[in-house]
Design an enzyme around this catalytic site. Structure first.
Site, PDB file in Angstrom:
ATOM      1  N   SER A  44       4.499  -3.368 -20.094  1.00 23.52           N
ATOM      2  CA  SER A  44       3.928  -4.094 -18.962  1.00 23.52           C
ATOM      3  C   SER A  44       3.832  -3.163 -17.745  1.00 23.52           C
ATOM      4  O   SER A  44       3.112  -2.166 -17.804  1.00 23.52           O
ATOM      5  CB  SER A  44       4.761  -5.349 -18.683  1.00 23.52           C
ATOM      6  OG  SER A  44       4.079  -6.239 -17.838  1.00 23.52           O
ATOM      7  N   HIS A 101      -0.935  -6.987 -21.833  1.00 24.96           N
ATOM      8  CA  HIS A 101      -1.068  -8.434 -22.086  1.00 24.96           C
ATOM      9  C   HIS A 101      -2.528  -8.855 -22.272  1.00 24.96           C
ATOM     10  O   HIS A 101      -2.908  -9.965 -21.943  1.00 24.96           O
ATOM     11  CB  HIS A 101      -0.439  -9.239 -20.954  1.00 24.96           C
ATOM     12  CG  HIS A 101       0.933  -8.797 -20.580  1.00 24.96           C
ATOM     13  ND1 HIS A 101       1.976  -8.757 -21.490  1.00 24.96           N
ATOM     14  CD2 HIS A 101       1.443  -8.357 -19.385  1.00 24.96           C
ATOM     15  CE1 HIS A 101       3.070  -8.326 -20.862  1.00 24.96           C
ATOM     16  NE2 HIS A 101       2.770  -8.067 -19.613  1.00 24.96           N
TER      17      HIS A 101
END
Length: 261
Positions: free
Chosen positions: A129, A164
């Site tokens: 992330s 994501h």
């Protein structure tokens, strides 16, 4: 003449923080070239959340490595000790959270410069992330609340990164728009469950822990369009289940889709 070490970097679409099978973390350690590597977790993006650090230690202590944690919000090392510590690591593993806050804190402590030095010396840099975003020239982040292109990063990986991809509403369309308008350079979009390994800035390995998860190369294609090319990935297998096999649905070269804004 001393040989220049290869630079090595990995983007993780998962790991100890959100998976139980450990496949991506095992894959990462398979790329390390020493028998018992030192692996330093850097949880800056989460504000050095104690539970996050403990989860890392619980996951990596049973593995054949020496895990450690670098805290900057409760820093105890002076500048010389901090440099010695970071340059002694074989792997630096950066956690998720706020990409913007992570970069700001690193620069305040000089960690950005130390990571560049470690990278040049051959330390494997990786993260999930925000910990994947930070290595590129730019990224796609929710650090400001709404999804936003961020034309900032350490620039150790050419181009941009979007984590994501496909798993959060609006991620894909917003990132493609930023690339199409050249607010962000061409880059890599990772769905959760994917791992991408780069050697000297080139993609040299791509894996997925589930057949559905994909890695994409996203580039502008003129006339308001972007190209989204699927990158073939190896399907990781649990221990003792046999060799890895190509992920289904990803033929050589990968299919390319064009999106009009």
């Amino acid at each position: 003449m001393t040989a220049v070490p290869e630079t090595r970097l990995a983007l993780l679409g998962g790991g100890f923080s959100d998976e139980e099978d450990g496949l991506l973390d095992d894959w990462l350690l398979d790329h390390v070239r020493v028998p018992r590597p030192k692996v330093c977790f850097v949880p800056t993006a989460s504000g050095d959340a104690p539970a996050y650090a403990e989860r890392f230690l619980a996951a990596f202590r049973p593995r054949p490595c020496e895990p450690g944690v670098l805290s900057l919000f409760r820093r105890e090392l002076d500048d010389d000790a901090l440099r010695t510590f970071l340059l002694s690591q074989d792997v630096i593993y950066v956690g998720g959270g706020s990409t913007v806050n992570l970069l700001a804190v690193w620069r305040a402590h000089g960690v950005d410069r130390l990571l560049r030095e470690a990278f040049a010396r051959g330390t494997l840099l990786c993260g999930i992330s925000a910990g994947a975003n930070c290595w590129a020239e730019g990224s796609h982040t929710d650090s400001f609340g709404p999804l936003t292109p961020l034309a900032d990063g350490l620039g150790l990986l050419p181009g941009s990164v979007c984590p994501h991809y496909g798993s959060e509403p609006g991620r894909g369309s917003s990132y493609r728009e930023a690339v199409a308008e050249r607010v962000l350079p061409s880059g890599w979009a990772l769905e959760d469950g994917v791992g991408a390994f780069f050697t000297d800035g080139r993609l040299t390995d791509a894996v997925t822990r589930t057949p559905e998860a994909r890695l994409y190369r996203v580039e502008p294609d003129g006339d308001g369009e972007v190209k989204e090319q699927t990158v073939p990935c190896r399907l990781l297998s649990p221990p003792h289940s046999g060799d890895t096999v190509p992920a289904p649905g990803s033929p050589p070269g990968g299919p390319t889709r064009r999106h009009r804004r």
